[in-house]
Design an enzyme around this catalytic site. Structure first.
Site, PDB file in Angstrom:
ATOM      1  CD  GLU A  22      -3.195   5.632   6.712  1.00 47.28           C
ATOM      2  OE1 GLU A  22      -2.943   5.480   5.360  1.00 47.28           O
ATOM      3  OE2 GLU A  22      -2.143   5.140   7.181  1.00 47.28           O
ATOM      4  CB  SER A  26       4.915  -1.954  12.085  1.00 48.61           C
ATOM      5  OG  SER A  26       4.757  -0.583  12.342  1.00 48.61           O
ATOM      6  CE  LYS A  42       0.193   3.492   4.997  1.00 46.65           C
ATOM      7  NZ  LYS A  42      -0.011   3.785   6.293  1.00 46.65           N
ATOM      8  CG  HIS A  61      -5.866   1.765   5.126  1.00 44.76           C
ATOM      9  ND1 HIS A  61      -5.372   2.947   5.899  1.00 44.76           N
ATOM     10  CD2 HIS A  61      -4.856   0.783   4.888  1.00 44.76           C
ATOM     11  CE1 HIS A  61      -4.169   2.407   6.397  1.00 44.76           C
ATOM     12  NE2 HIS A  61      -3.927   1.391   5.901  1.00 44.76           N
ATOM     13  CG  ASN A 104      -1.686   1.262   1.364  1.00 41.17           C
ATOM     14  OD1 ASN A 104      -1.871   2.019   0.310  1.00 41.17           O
ATOM     15  ND2 ASN A 104      -2.348   1.494   2.758  1.00 41.17           N
ATOM     16  CD  GLU A 160      -3.474  -2.707   7.273  1.00 35.92           C
ATOM     17  OE1 GLU A 160      -2.266  -2.760   6.808  1.00 35.92           O
ATOM     18  OE2 GLU A 160      -4.089  -1.834   7.070  1.00 35.92           O
ATOM     19  N   GLY A 217       2.246   2.209  10.963  1.00 39.76           N
ATOM     20  CA  GLY A 217       3.360   3.070  10.613  1.00 39.76           C
ATOM     21  C   GLY A 217       3.889   3.569  11.915  1.00 39.76           C
TER      22      GLY A 217
HETATM   23  C1  PEP Z   1      -0.891   0.055   6.257  1.00 39.17           C
HETATM   24  O1  PEP Z   1      -0.985   1.313   6.286  1.00 39.17           O
HETATM   25  O2  PEP Z   1      -1.719  -0.561   5.760  1.00 39.17           O
HETATM   26  C2  PEP Z   1       0.465  -0.576   6.823  1.00 39.17           C
HETATM   27  C3  PEP Z   1       0.368  -1.740   7.109  1.00 39.17           C
HETATM   28  O3  PEP Z   1       1.385   0.621   7.032  1.00 39.17           O
HETATM   29  P1  PEP Z   1       2.934   0.052   7.837  1.00 39.17           P
HETATM   30  O4  PEP Z   1       3.218  -1.285   7.142  1.00 39.17           O
HETATM   31  O5  PEP Z   1       3.739   1.244   7.452  1.00 39.17           O
HETATM   32  O6  PEP Z   1       2.580   0.069   9.207  1.00 39.17           O
END
Ligand code: PEP
Length: 253
Positions: free
Chosen positions: A100, A209, A15, A98, A13, A169, A175
């Site tokens: 976000e 992460s 973003k 997601h 992703n 998630e 992040g």
């Molecule tokens: C995400 O935003 O879907 C995600 C998993 O981000 P990160 O791997 O940076 O934590």
């Protein structure tokens, strides 16, 4: 296919990162490197780079994803992108719900309509679910993610659900550099599988992460079929570390 069709899947992703030129450069780097044959790989660039990405991925095993979709095919929806438009650009996966986007106002009902829109137009939704830090600390993870999952798949039959992807998630892990423990993530993912008919045979991912260092332990868990990767999908080296780890951890499955 391993495990009754649950081929490992690693999805990046991106973003709001990568211009068209940067997208082309990253995809060329990825294409120049060998990928494990039994791992499916998806990249989800911003909308503005999808056409260029589609060109770069001609005859590549890497599939194209989008980060959002509108529920309708066309109409007076300024700023929105329809499932038909995405499909025309070669998009085959769409991240739906997601955290976000949920933080920006997307509801469980919106997510459900987008899941139906994807399925009606040949797109595979990657439905993201996850709890906040407060919910995690209050031991409400199970209730939260099962409610989100059931809502997302309302009215979807078991055969269609089995073709979808769900990403667990935990929001506190996205992040932050703090990933969930492999055992805990596996337990939550097993609960998600049990929450909706058909998800027993769907691919369920972990996201938050995930990177080269923790991918082997996460991928060794029986219910984790792959990862939704944010930060570590933005450079070829970091993304390939995750893909290779997924390949190595699942070659024996
Ligand atoms: C995400 O935003 O879907 C995600 C998993 O981000 P990160 O791997 O940076 O934590």
């Amino acid at each position: 296919m391993s495990d009754g069709g649950r081929r490992p899947l690693i999805a990046g992703n991106w973003k709001m990162h990568k211009t068209v030129a940067e997208t082309r450069a990253l995809l060329r780097e990825l294409r120049a490197r060998p990928l494990p044959r039994h791992v499916d790989v998806v990249v989800a660039p911003p909308f503005t780079a999808l056409a260029a990405a589609h060109e770069e991925l001609t005859e590549s095993p890497i599939a194209l994803g989008a980060q959002n979709v509108h529920e309708f095919t066309h109409g007076p929806f300024t700023g929105e992108i329809s499932p038909v438009m995405l499909h025309e650009l070669g998009v085959r996966f769409v991240i739906v719900g997601h955290s976000e986007r949920r933080a920006a106002g997307e509801t469980d009902a919106d997510v459900n309509r987008k899941v139906h829109a994807c399925l009606a137009h040949g797109l595979t939704p990657i439905v993201a679910v996850g709890e906040t830090k407060d919910e995690h600390l209050a031991h409400r993870t199970h209730d939260r993610v099962t409610a989100q999952t059931r809502a997302a798949f309302e009215g979807v039959d078991a055969a269609a659900a089995a073709r979808c992807v769900v990403a667990y998630e935990p929001i506190w892990a996205i992040g932050t550099g703090l990933s969930d423990s492999p055992e805990n993530a596996n337990g939550v993912i097993a609960e998600i599988r049990a929450a909706v008919d058909g998800l027993a045979s769907a691919r369920l991912l972990y996201g938050g992460s995930m990177k080269g260092e923790n991918a082997p332990a996460l991928m060794a868990q029986p219910d984790i079929d792959g990862g939704l990767i944010g930060g570590a999908s933005l450079t070829a080296n970091a993304f390939l570390e995750v893909i290779d780890a997924a390949g190595a951890a699942t070659s024996a499955r």
